[in-house]
Design a protein around this motif. Structure first.
Motif, PDB file in Angstrom:
ATOM      1  N   ALA C 159       0.833  -1.205   0.000  1.00 27.50           N
ATOM      2  CA  ALA C 159       0.000   0.000   0.000  1.00 27.50           C
ATOM      3  C   ALA C 159       0.863   1.249   0.000  1.00 27.50           C
ATOM      4  O   ALA C 159       0.642   2.182  -0.770  1.00 27.50           O
ATOM      5  N   LYS C 160       1.868   1.227   0.863  1.00 25.09           N
ATOM      6  CA  LYS C 160       2.739   2.402   0.958  1.00 25.09           C
ATOM      7  C   LYS C 160       3.477   2.630  -0.364  1.00 25.09           C
ATOM      8  O   LYS C 160       3.579   3.743  -0.868  1.00 25.09           O
ATOM      9  N   ASP C 161       3.952   1.535  -0.922  1.00 27.53           N
ATOM     10  CA  ASP C 161       4.701   1.613  -2.172  1.00 27.53           C
ATOM     11  C   ASP C 161       3.852   2.202  -3.292  1.00 27.53           C
ATOM     12  O   ASP C 161       4.356   2.937  -4.147  1.00 27.53           O
ATOM     13  N   ARG C 162       2.568   1.883  -3.275  1.00 32.67           N
ATOM     14  CA  ARG C 162       1.697   2.369  -4.351  1.00 32.67           C
ATOM     15  C   ARG C 162       0.921   3.631  -3.967  1.00 32.67           C
ATOM     16  O   ARG C 162       0.041   4.065  -4.720  1.00 32.67           O
ATOM     17  N   GLY C 163       1.199   4.149  -2.798  1.00 26.92           N
ATOM     18  CA  GLY C 163       0.498   5.361  -2.382  1.00 26.92           C
ATOM     19  C   GLY C 163      -0.970   5.142  -2.051  1.00 26.92           C
ATOM     20  O   GLY C 163      -1.799   6.034  -2.231  1.00 26.92           O
ATOM     21  N   LEU C 164      -1.293   3.969  -1.553  1.00 28.35           N
ATOM     22  CA  LEU C 164      -2.684   3.636  -1.250  1.00 28.35           C
ATOM     23  C   LEU C 164      -2.922   3.677   0.256  1.00 28.35           C
ATOM     24  O   LEU C 164      -2.052   3.300   1.041  1.00 28.35           O
ATOM     25  N   GLY C 165      -4.092   4.109   0.647  1.00 26.50           N
ATOM     26  CA  GLY C 165      -4.488   4.002   2.040  1.00 26.50           C
ATOM     27  C   GLY C 165      -4.767   2.550   2.385  1.00 26.50           C
ATOM     28  O   GLY C 165      -5.071   1.732   1.520  1.00 26.50           O
ATOM     29  N   LEU C 166      -4.676   2.214   3.654  1.00 29.39           N
ATOM     30  CA  LEU C 166      -4.965   0.844   4.100  1.00 29.39           C
ATOM     31  C   LEU C 166      -5.968   0.888   5.239  1.00 29.39           C
ATOM     32  O   LEU C 166      -5.709   1.462   6.304  1.00 29.39           O
ATOM     33  N   HIS C 167      -7.094   0.270   4.988  1.00 28.41           N
ATOM     34  CA  HIS C 167      -8.179   0.213   5.974  1.00 28.41           C
ATOM     35  C   HIS C 167      -8.396  -1.220   6.422  1.00 28.41           C
ATOM     36  O   HIS C 167      -8.287  -2.146   5.619  1.00 28.41           O
ATOM     37  N   MET C 168      -8.690  -1.369   7.692  1.00 25.60           N
ATOM     38  CA  MET C 168      -9.018  -2.688   8.226  1.00 25.60           C
ATOM     39  C   MET C 168     -10.440  -2.679   8.772  1.00 25.60           C
ATOM     40  O   MET C 168     -10.763  -1.885   9.656  1.00 25.60           O
ATOM     41  N   ASP C 169     -11.256  -3.555   8.207  1.00 26.33           N
ATOM     42  CA  ASP C 169     -12.603  -3.769   8.732  1.00 26.33           C
ATOM     43  C   ASP C 169     -12.471  -4.743   9.891  1.00 26.33           C
ATOM     44  O   ASP C 169     -12.215  -5.934   9.691  1.00 26.33           O
ATOM     45  N   GLY C 170     -12.639  -4.224  11.092  1.00 28.35           N
ATOM     46  CA  GLY C 170     -12.444  -5.047  12.272  1.00 28.35           C
ATOM     47  C   GLY C 170     -13.748  -5.377  12.969  1.00 28.35           C
ATOM     48  O   GLY C 170     -13.812  -5.333  14.206  1.00 28.35           O
ATOM     49  N   ALA C 171     -14.750  -5.741  12.201  1.00 31.74           N
ATOM     50  CA  ALA C 171     -16.031  -6.094  12.815  1.00 31.74           C
ATOM     51  C   ALA C 171     -15.825  -7.176  13.868  1.00 31.74           C
ATOM     52  O   ALA C 171     -16.496  -7.203  14.898  1.00 31.74           O
ATOM     53  N   ARG C 172     -14.888  -8.076  13.595  1.00 29.29           N
ATOM     54  CA  ARG C 172     -14.524  -9.117  14.575  1.00 29.29           C
ATOM     55  C   ARG C 172     -13.023  -9.036  14.878  1.00 29.29           C
ATOM     56  O   ARG C 172     -12.343 -10.060  14.984  1.00 29.29           O
ATOM     57  N   PHE C 173     -12.547  -7.807  15.007  1.00 25.63           N
ATOM     58  CA  PHE C 173     -11.143  -7.581  15.313  1.00 25.63           C
ATOM     59  C   PHE C 173     -10.760  -8.245  16.646  1.00 25.63           C
ATOM     60  O   PHE C 173      -9.688  -8.852  16.769  1.00 25.63           O
ATOM     61  N   ALA C 174     -11.633  -8.141  17.592  1.00 23.54           N
ATOM     62  CA  ALA C 174     -11.332  -8.715  18.910  1.00 23.54           C
ATOM     63  C   ALA C 174     -11.123 -10.218  18.802  1.00 23.54           C
ATOM     64  O   ALA C 174     -10.211 -10.786  19.430  1.00 23.54           O
ATOM     65  N   ASN C 175     -11.950 -10.878  18.004  1.00 21.37           N
ATOM     66  CA  ASN C 175     -11.799 -12.325  17.858  1.00 21.37           C
ATOM     67  C   ASN C 175     -10.473 -12.679  17.215  1.00 21.37           C
ATOM     68  O   ASN C 175      -9.846 -13.691  17.566  1.00 21.37           O
ATOM     69  N   ALA C 176     -10.040 -11.862  16.271  1.00 21.30           N
ATOM     70  CA  ALA C 176      -8.746 -12.116  15.639  1.00 21.30           C
ATOM     71  C   ALA C 176      -7.611 -11.924  16.646  1.00 21.30           C
ATOM     72  O   ALA C 176      -6.705 -12.768  16.755  1.00 21.30           O
ATOM     73  N   ALA C 177      -7.662 -10.811  17.364  1.00 25.42           N
ATOM     74  CA  ALA C 177      -6.599 -10.548  18.344  1.00 25.42           C
ATOM     75  C   ALA C 177      -6.555 -11.652  19.394  1.00 25.42           C
ATOM     76  O   ALA C 177      -5.475 -12.130  19.782  1.00 25.42           O
ATOM     77  N   ALA C 178      -7.729 -12.065  19.850  1.00 23.29           N
ATOM     78  CA  ALA C 178      -7.784 -13.127  20.860  1.00 23.29           C
ATOM     79  C   ALA C 178      -7.206 -14.421  20.303  1.00 23.29           C
ATOM     80  O   ALA C 178      -6.443 -15.118  20.977  1.00 23.29           O
ATOM     81  N   PHE C 179      -7.558 -14.755  19.107  1.00 26.22           N
ATOM     82  CA  PHE C 179      -7.030 -15.986  18.511  1.00 26.22           C
ATOM     83  C   PHE C 179      -5.515 -15.925  18.362  1.00 26.22           C
ATOM     84  O   PHE C 179      -4.798 -16.894  18.645  1.00 26.22           O
TER      85      PHE C 179
END
Lengths: 331, 331, 331, 331
Positions: C159-179
């Motif tokens: 993303a940085k290389d191409r000048g793109l923004g990076l968004h994370m949809d974390g609707a279940r971010f907590a579940n990912a972090a916990a896992f």
């Protein structure tokens, strides 16, 4: 004898000639040699770097220029009788994705720092109110009034101070420059973008979007394509713009139209609603007087109940202008 | 010898002539006599009532037509290689206010009821998913394939059954009709709206938006102005459309281009990626072969790594087509 | 025994308590003390500066975050099964004013630099094609897969290389972090904006838009108001977010849901379509098997013809999870 | 003693109770039993068929209702001090895709057929000007004035005559109905859609969009999802609306707020800028007087340089109202 508008006048012979000369195939869209030469051509005219895109209408030119300055949640300060507010069928709302026109006052449809401040100063700096992102002025104004260089400079200073873009709708820019006796650069002043009008001044279907910050052109180019305004045979539009600049045809045509208007204005003492500074005359006259003029073969629009609007063009015949002047004088 | 595209070909002499003949001032915008005559003119051609608006590009024509059928929260089923998806810079997203293109498959960039159903049948009828409001097909397709009347009829039946509008992108409609040997009416079939392409077929800057439900025209007219596509000297665009219909110039030009393509196709046995049904050829050839052709003076685009695209036009010289055919045959 | 979704689960008692505690009047909108404290609160959690806005839905959170990165003429690369593409009713088209979702592939609904490049590399750098402005990834993905830190880092580098923004949809971010057993900061990686989901994890009606470039917040705040998402009693939303962070309730709730899912997954050998890394299970089973499960009191959604989806939540009873595991094992 | 606004008042105990009672899981979004019962519940209240959707803010409610009546190229007539014009951050431009607000005059921020006609009659029926598609009035108005039934009827007759939709912003609808001593149906009159405000009247985060043409609801539902306003735990919003209707809590709360305002108004002889007809008071007073009031513990907003605004709410204490009345009387 037509004094309806300059917007449907015939195409100037030199414009026709230039279009015909562009007939050989070249790279499509704006990849052709004529389109590619526009930046430099206009940079010479204005004495500063610019990027130039053609567009088929003044509405598109205005809106594309503004789309480089205004985010969808922002606003554009303009006169409440500005063309973008009154006559573009909501195009700014479309092109700017719902951004708002913030309406200011001013005699002769001209803005001033004071009338702009009257609009923007009461806007609280919070998310409940639409914040201004740009200012748009019209040169010559919708009532045919020309901004003097100090007037544009003062507005530009305010714009800079408030972090606002400054756009000039120049549908009749040539008439203003001709009236003021100024160069293109002086008549435009330090605006960020100019819709350099040609269609009312002898072209067929090409206006120039002049972006004095070339960085804005990147946005404008994508937005032009996205708006369906990137014609594949763009060379015919570029050719029109070149024709208008060649030998300063743009100025010659405007001077002709202005002179015709001035001749008529000379017969309108006490009748003019606005000083005649370009090629539009707003003339007080009764319904009977208008009927009398029409009976003598003059075509024009009523302007409300008590006035008429006469517009001259690059091809208004001297004899027609003289005839109209005499007819008005004899009312 | 140019086989790059038909989109930048010269303007046909009869089109020039018609434009010149329109030079006398008339009512601006679409109030002129030529614009006013378009509905009737095209109604004759298609044998049914229609409202016709000119527009300066195919992108604008497509998007304005679709804007009469698709609400902002809806979608348009089109082929995943459709021009509106691939080549219009996101214009459908702009004109349709964020409506979505729903991408379907099909050989030769042609849709069928089956491939359309593959896209729309899985869409649950709930607010979480964008619902289809219209279907858009391209005649001839982006790979130069022509829809047969029964194919269009089958898609139209599906559209009607599902309450969807049906739009035809006819950027090369003339080439399809010429190939099929059908009337305009037969080649269009029961679509609701057609972008009747002229620019690739000898015009300069005018496409016809043909709306077979005249009630749609009311929306289209407001949207055209709002998009900055209502040119004040619209008579020059109307003149182009009349010129294309006069004496069936549209068909004659397309037949010429098709014939040139057919001649070249005759030399491409085993090389054609798609049957040659219009004026575009997608020809398998190696980089070396392409280099060899370019060395002999042929200009064309690569099509991926292993093919070339050749496009003929109304003004492709017979000798050029023959020369290309021979050159390919001799590879 | 409900395994339909976590999206309608009851509100956690501590969230209720925090909402009740916020009942005393305070400044409206986001001027209250709780809203004002969010930036600092989340900056602590993520170990870097950020601006945080509450929003009532994940759809609004995702789209508002993206609106800070994507211009109307741009595009967002996302997985073709991403929530923003499949399940938000066209909201990105609305919020981004017609910007386009550019659909990429990847197992388990996860993107990788390779699959992103497959989409963006063929895009010609010209105005005819929509250019990418941002990338959006979902943590955990729509199939319950968690991005590892090196995977996010690789995408961020692209993303940085191409000048793109990076968004994370974390609707279940907590579940990912916990896992993953990672901190919030590690699980998010160097994204520019994160939709930090709370509603599926025990809150009632508040998600956090976390903008790691505080400058983006200025745009986001105006866009939130403009979208009608600036609630006047915003303190009740802020209270929910605080409650989720207090004592790491967000992690505790997610761990509980994950553990329940893991227990069920243990009974699904050979049946799992995707590794169980969060709280969603996609389990191959026949229609008869699904009927049998439903007969025993389990509620869940079919996933196509040959599978079922089971979702656990912060309040899934251990006994229910055990019962489901046993029921599946006994099929 | 808070008289700043009713928009941040505490949540009514019965609303809390209803929300808690909705805590058991149900179908997500608006598939729950409480949401499903809204149509019938409000149909009883209004004595005619309607479709009802909850939304989290008045801005969203207003804009979603209008989006069922106004096409992107149209306009909405509203008062120049209407909330949708002044205080919604440009939300109508966003939700209506650039449609225009057409600003009319009228004492007390109330429209009348005359002032509406002053705006729409000069609009030429051509594509250069934005055409009105709907009218929006506010009950009670932004200055706390209530439309009488004959006033609404007269505007509705004009709307019908011109083919325009009629929307009522009822952020303080309850206060108007309470003041007028009328039923909900009588206070609304024959409008097409009503934003039935609850948040300022004791709810937390739910307004009701009441669509008296149920056919409009189909559009509204898609637009609500697309705007990110379809909350997954919608039952908590539906519960708030039910609580407001139960035992006419909406009226009781409004009567309380109105009574407090009336008590204060009784002390404002000669000072009221607008008759006190709801729960807002605009009171002429000097800066010194305002300072004196603040010194005595009253919180309120300045209204320009020469006035103050006092707003009462469902929970304004009688003693506070009495104290303010006495304080003003003693100035």
């Amino acid at each position: 004898m037509l004094f309806l508008s300059d917007n449907a006048a015939s195409v100037h012979p030199l414009v026709w000639e230039a279009m015909r000369a562009a007939d050989a195939p070249d790279t499509p869209y704006d990849g052709d040699a004529l389109s590619a030469a526009l930046d430099e051509r206009f940079a010479e005219l204005f004495g500063r770097d610019c990027a130039v895109l053609w567009a088929a209408t003044g509405t598109a030119a205005n809106c594309l220029a503004l789309s480089c300055m205004v985010q969808p949640h922002g606003g554009v300060v303009c006169h409440r009788e500005a063309h973008i507010e009154m006559d573009e069928g909501g195009a700014p709302g479309f092109y700017l994705h719902g951004a708002k026109l913030l309406l200011a006052d001013g005699a002769g449809a001209k803005l001033s720092p004071e009338t702009i401040r009257d609009v923007i100063d009461p806007i609280r700096d919070d998310v409940h109110q639409v914040q201004p992102h740009a200012i748009s002025i019209t040169q010559a104004s919708e009532y045919g009034r020309a901004y003097r260089p100090d007037e544009v400079a003062a507005i530009a200073a305010l714009a800079k101070d408030r972090g606002l873009g400054l756009h000039m709708d120049g549908a009749r820019f040539a008439n203003a420059a001709a009236f003021l006796g100024l160069s293109a650069s002086e008549a435009a002043g330090p605006v960020d973008a100019l819709s350099f009008g040609c269609i009312k001044n002898g072209a067929m279907s090409a206006e120039a979007i002049v972006l004095f910050d070339p960085a804005m052109a990147d946005v404008a180019r994508y937005r032009r394509k996205r708006a369906g305004h990137l014609q594949s045979k763009g060379r015919y539009l570029a050719a029109q713009l070149h024709a208008m600049l060649n030998g300063d045809l743009w100025l010659a045509n405007a001077r002709h139209a202005n002179a015709a208007a001035a001749e008529i204005a000379g017969a309108c003492e006490g009748r003019l609603m606005h000083p005649a500074e370009a090629n539009e005359l707003f003339v007080r006259c009764t319904a009977d007087e208008r009927e009398a003029l029409r009976a003598r073969g003059f075509a024009f629009y009523d302007w409300g109940d008590d006035a008429a609007r006469f517009v001259t063009a690059w091809n208004t015949r001297d004899s027609d202008a003289r005839a109209l002047a005499e007819a008005i004088a004899s009312l």
